[in-house]
Design a protein around this motif. Sequence first.
Motif, PDB file in Angstrom:
ATOM      1  N   PRO A  35       0.817  -1.226   0.000  1.00 45.74           N
ATOM      2  CA  PRO A  35       0.000   0.000   0.000  1.00 45.74           C
ATOM      3  C   PRO A  35       0.849   1.274   0.000  1.00 45.74           C
ATOM      4  CG  PRO A  35       0.248  -0.789   2.226  1.00 45.74           C
ATOM      5  CD  PRO A  35       0.979  -1.780   1.351  1.00 45.74           C
ATOM      6  N   THR A  36       0.224   2.356  -0.461  1.00 43.91           N
ATOM      7  CA  THR A  36       0.813   3.678  -0.284  1.00 43.91           C
ATOM      8  C   THR A  36       0.204   4.203   1.009  1.00 43.91           C
ATOM      9  OG1 THR A  36       0.885   3.925  -2.663  1.00 43.91           O
ATOM     10  CG2 THR A  36       1.134   5.935  -1.372  1.00 43.91           C
ATOM     11  N   GLY A  44     -11.415  -2.878  -0.175  1.00 49.20           N
ATOM     12  CA  GLY A  44     -10.924  -3.264  -1.500  1.00 49.20           C
ATOM     13  C   GLY A  44      -9.439  -3.584  -1.436  1.00 49.20           C
ATOM     14  N   ASN A  45      -8.659  -2.698  -0.816  1.00 47.34           N
ATOM     15  CA  ASN A  45      -7.226  -2.968  -0.642  1.00 47.34           C
ATOM     16  C   ASN A  45      -7.061  -4.296   0.097  1.00 47.34           C
ATOM     17  OD1 ASN A  45      -7.038   0.434   0.365  1.00 47.34           O
ATOM     18  ND2 ASN A  45      -6.428  -0.312  -1.629  1.00 47.34           N
ATOM     19  N   THR A  48      -7.336  -7.503  -1.996  1.00 47.09           N
ATOM     20  CA  THR A  48      -6.154  -7.858  -2.790  1.00 47.09           C
ATOM     21  C   THR A  48      -5.100  -8.540  -1.908  1.00 47.09           C
ATOM     22  OG1 THR A  48      -6.473  -6.293  -4.578  1.00 47.09           O
ATOM     23  CG2 THR A  48      -4.203  -6.829  -4.047  1.00 47.09           C
ATOM     24  N   GLY A 246      -3.109  -5.561  -7.547  1.00 50.01           N
ATOM     25  CA  GLY A 246      -4.468  -5.417  -8.069  1.00 50.01           C
ATOM     26  C   GLY A 246      -4.433  -5.143  -9.561  1.00 50.01           C
ATOM     27  N   ASP A 248      -5.711  -2.899 -11.262  1.00 52.63           N
ATOM     28  CA  ASP A 248      -5.530  -1.489 -11.632  1.00 52.63           C
ATOM     29  C   ASP A 248      -4.055  -1.094 -11.694  1.00 52.63           C
ATOM     30  OD1 ASP A 248      -5.568  -1.968  -8.845  1.00 52.63           O
ATOM     31  OD2 ASP A 248      -5.756   0.167  -8.444  1.00 52.63           O
ATOM     32  N   LEU A 249      -3.170  -1.966 -11.217  1.00 54.53           N
ATOM     33  CA  LEU A 249      -1.745  -1.619 -11.259  1.00 54.53           C
ATOM     34  C   LEU A 249      -1.057  -2.067 -12.551  1.00 54.53           C
ATOM     35  CD1 LEU A 249      -0.532  -2.341  -7.609  1.00 54.53           C
ATOM     36  CD2 LEU A 249      -1.413  -0.228  -8.584  1.00 54.53           C
ATOM     37  N   MET A 278     -11.145  -6.595  -8.482  1.00 50.99           N
ATOM     38  CA  MET A 278     -11.589  -5.530  -7.582  1.00 50.99           C
ATOM     39  C   MET A 278     -12.793  -5.925  -6.723  1.00 50.99           C
ATOM     40  SD  MET A 278      -9.627  -2.886  -8.177  1.00 50.99           S
ATOM     41  CE  MET A 278      -8.219  -3.929  -8.377  1.00 50.99           C
ATOM     42  N   LEU A 279     -12.842  -5.322  -5.560  1.00 55.34           N
ATOM     43  CA  LEU A 279     -14.036  -5.379  -4.717  1.00 55.34           C
ATOM     44  C   LEU A 279     -14.865  -4.154  -5.089  1.00 55.34           C
ATOM     45  CD1 LEU A 279     -15.355  -6.893  -2.301  1.00 55.34           C
ATOM     46  CD2 LEU A 279     -14.266  -5.220  -0.819  1.00 55.34           C
ATOM     47  N   ARG A 285     -16.231   0.235  -8.395  1.00 53.89           N
ATOM     48  CA  ARG A 285     -14.994  -0.098  -7.719  1.00 53.89           C
ATOM     49  C   ARG A 285     -14.823   0.681  -6.415  1.00 53.89           C
ATOM     50  NH1 ARG A 285      -8.952   1.714  -9.436  1.00 53.89           N
ATOM     51  NH2 ARG A 285      -8.366   1.593  -7.270  1.00 53.89           N
ATOM     52  N   MET A 286     -14.438  -0.026  -5.346  1.00 56.68           N
ATOM     53  CA  MET A 286     -14.113   0.677  -4.110  1.00 56.68           C
ATOM     54  C   MET A 286     -12.834   1.450  -4.339  1.00 56.68           C
ATOM     55  SD  MET A 286     -14.574  -1.291  -0.534  1.00 56.68           S
ATOM     56  CE  MET A 286     -16.173  -2.003  -0.233  1.00 56.68           C
ATOM     57  N   LYS A 288     -10.404   5.008  -2.965  1.00 52.98           N
ATOM     58  CA  LYS A 288     -10.187   6.147  -2.080  1.00 52.98           C
ATOM     59  C   LYS A 288     -10.591   7.435  -2.768  1.00 52.98           C
ATOM     60  CE  LYS A 288      -6.297   4.094  -0.042  1.00 52.98           C
ATOM     61  NZ  LYS A 288      -4.875   3.869  -0.098  1.00 52.98           N
TER      62      LYS A 288
HETATM   63  P1  AMP Z   1      -2.834   1.577  -3.141  1.00 51.97           P
HETATM   64  O1  AMP Z   1      -2.499   1.782  -1.690  1.00 51.97           O
HETATM   65  O2  AMP Z   1      -3.838   2.543  -3.672  1.00 51.97           O
HETATM   66  O3  AMP Z   1      -1.582   1.520  -4.008  1.00 51.97           O
HETATM   67  O4  AMP Z   1      -3.543   0.146  -3.265  1.00 51.97           O
HETATM   68  C1  AMP Z   1      -3.046  -1.004  -2.652  1.00 51.97           C
HETATM   69  C2  AMP Z   1      -3.554  -2.247  -3.361  1.00 51.97           C
HETATM   70  O5  AMP Z   1      -4.976  -2.342  -3.283  1.00 51.97           O
HETATM   71  C3  AMP Z   1      -3.207  -2.301  -4.856  1.00 51.97           C
HETATM   72  O6  AMP Z   1      -2.760  -3.614  -5.187  1.00 51.97           O
HETATM   73  C4  AMP Z   1      -4.514  -2.004  -5.533  1.00 51.97           C
HETATM   74  O7  AMP Z   1      -4.591  -2.613  -6.796  1.00 51.97           O
HETATM   75  C5  AMP Z   1      -5.501  -2.635  -4.573  1.00 51.97           C
HETATM   76  N1  AMP Z   1      -6.872  -2.106  -4.682  1.00 51.97           N
HETATM   77  C6  AMP Z   1      -7.273  -0.813  -4.734  1.00 51.97           C
HETATM   78  N2  AMP Z   1      -8.628  -0.719  -4.835  1.00 51.97           N
HETATM   79  C7  AMP Z   1      -9.102  -1.992  -4.830  1.00 51.97           C
HETATM   80  C8  AMP Z   1     -10.413  -2.578  -4.898  1.00 51.97           C
HETATM   81  N3  AMP Z   1     -11.524  -1.842  -4.974  1.00 51.97           N
HETATM   82  N4  AMP Z   1     -10.508  -3.933  -4.868  1.00 51.97           N
HETATM   83  C9  AMP Z   1      -9.395  -4.708  -4.770  1.00 51.97           C
HETATM   84  N5  AMP Z   1      -8.143  -4.212  -4.704  1.00 51.97           N
HETATM   85  C10 AMP Z   1      -7.978  -2.879  -4.733  1.00 51.97           C
END
Ligand code: AMP
Length: 489
Positions: A35-36, A44-45, A48, A246, A248-249, A278-279, A285-286, A288
């Motif tokens: 995570p960031t 959602g995070n 994953t 995830g 989206d990456l 994704m959740l 999509r969930m 932030k």
């Molecule tokens: P981030 O901190 O935004 O970089 O996200 C951390 C992880 O959560 C990454 O692998 C994203 O792909 C994943 N992620 C973000 N939103 C969702 C979601 N709605 N469902 C599942 N995974 C997610």
Amino acid sequence: MIKENNLTVYNSHSGKKEIFVPVLKNHVGMYVCGPTVYSNVHLGNARTFISFDMIYRYLKHLGYKVRYVRNITDAGHLEDDSDDGEDKISKKARLEKLEPMQIVQHYTVDFHDVLRKFNNIPPDIEPTATGHIVEQINIAKKIIENGFAYAINGSIYFDVAKYNETNNYGELSGRNIEDLYSNTRTLEGQNEKKNPQDFALWKKANYTHLQHWDSPWGEGFPGWHLECTAMSTKYLGETFDIHGGGMDLKFPHHECEIAQNKAATGKDPVKYWLHANMLTLNGKRMSKSTGNTLNPDELFTGNTPLLNKGFHPAVARFFMMQAHYRSVLDFSNDALTASEKGYQKLMNGIKAVDNLTSKKESTFDVKAWVGKCYSAMDDDFNTTILISHLFDAVKIINQVADNKASLTKDDLELLSTSIKAFVFDVMGIENISTDNSSSKLEGVVNMLIEMRKDARTNKDWALSDKIRDELKELDIQLKDGKDGTTFTV
Ligand code: AMP
Ligand code: ZN
């Protein structure tokens, strides 16, 4: 003993299921983008990271020696995943008037707390971007030396067009470089980059940047994609087995990772790219950024208009395991309620299996059933199918209890150890009834049931009803049966 060559995984790079053959026999190197840490993790995070925890657990269950690396992004991730916005952590620090590292610490602790509640096993190594600045600078230097990056005004950019002369930028995401040109050219005409799709390996720090380091190109900070290349290479080597994250990456983050690795070493860094789906909440999509999120604590306490009550993390984990990790999963009160029932049924089966009496003959082929469970998991970690087999086993357990089926002592033992291994070890689903607070709750409710029984014997109907109604208020339902009173939470 490793059941090698049975496991197949869906490789997002090839778009196919492939037989899993690790680089080094019996060993697996797995890297997952972490995570960031600039805000609380949402469900959602969590999904994953729970998906990859299940994958980690299954690989270990098969007997592999797994080195699981999951990073913490504590610098360099800019808003909108672009090269221009403010750094997410710096921005939060500025708004809260805190040190960036206070932000990092606060949300890293939250992240760990949440994953512990979901019964995730911590990774073997959890490196941070800020702890690997030297490694990132060294990779940037190598990419410049190899002619795939250029310096401009104290920043270093990856030269996508140059790279694409001998490589295929877009090989993972399927994006076409020509489309990328036409989509972005007009928007970023004034940019200092040679081409808009070039991405930063290193950025010159301006006055808003609270986190910056010395480098051969002046004070600055690393680009987001570079940290994962630096840390995966350092701990897993130039080519390793599994890279996850995830969906989206995939673009731009993972596409850029491949490009950086190839530009630096000439090697393909990853054998199998695994992307979790994704959740969603209300079909969306969930996320932030849109605010369409639910936090784990809201789920556990039920303190949200979305839910009628709280759900235990073990139930939520079971809910997630009921979907395949590559399928979209929609979150709702009804879905969670149904999962809670299923969870309870499974746990009741597990509780009953050890009290069964064996017979001389089996009417159910337990070995074949175990084989089916492994086949489900070997088919790209299909927990959905696995759970359907587990419910078949629960059915048999109940039939044996009712004398409608029979199992030998050996078969009973195999069934008991296997169902527990798949539920507890592989899927990481905890049994709430064995956790301390649940057994205390059970003790207290049973005590109230006894007091109610006494009240009824004394014809004190008012007290008897009061106990039942007040428990109901707490969502604890009493049920009077011929063998006494039971309760459901
Ligand atoms: P981030 O901190 O935004 O970089 O996200 C951390 C992880 O959560 C990454 O692998 C994203 O792909 C994943 N992620 C973000 N939103 C969702 C979601 N709605 N469902 C599942 N995974 C997610
Ligand atoms: Zn990453």
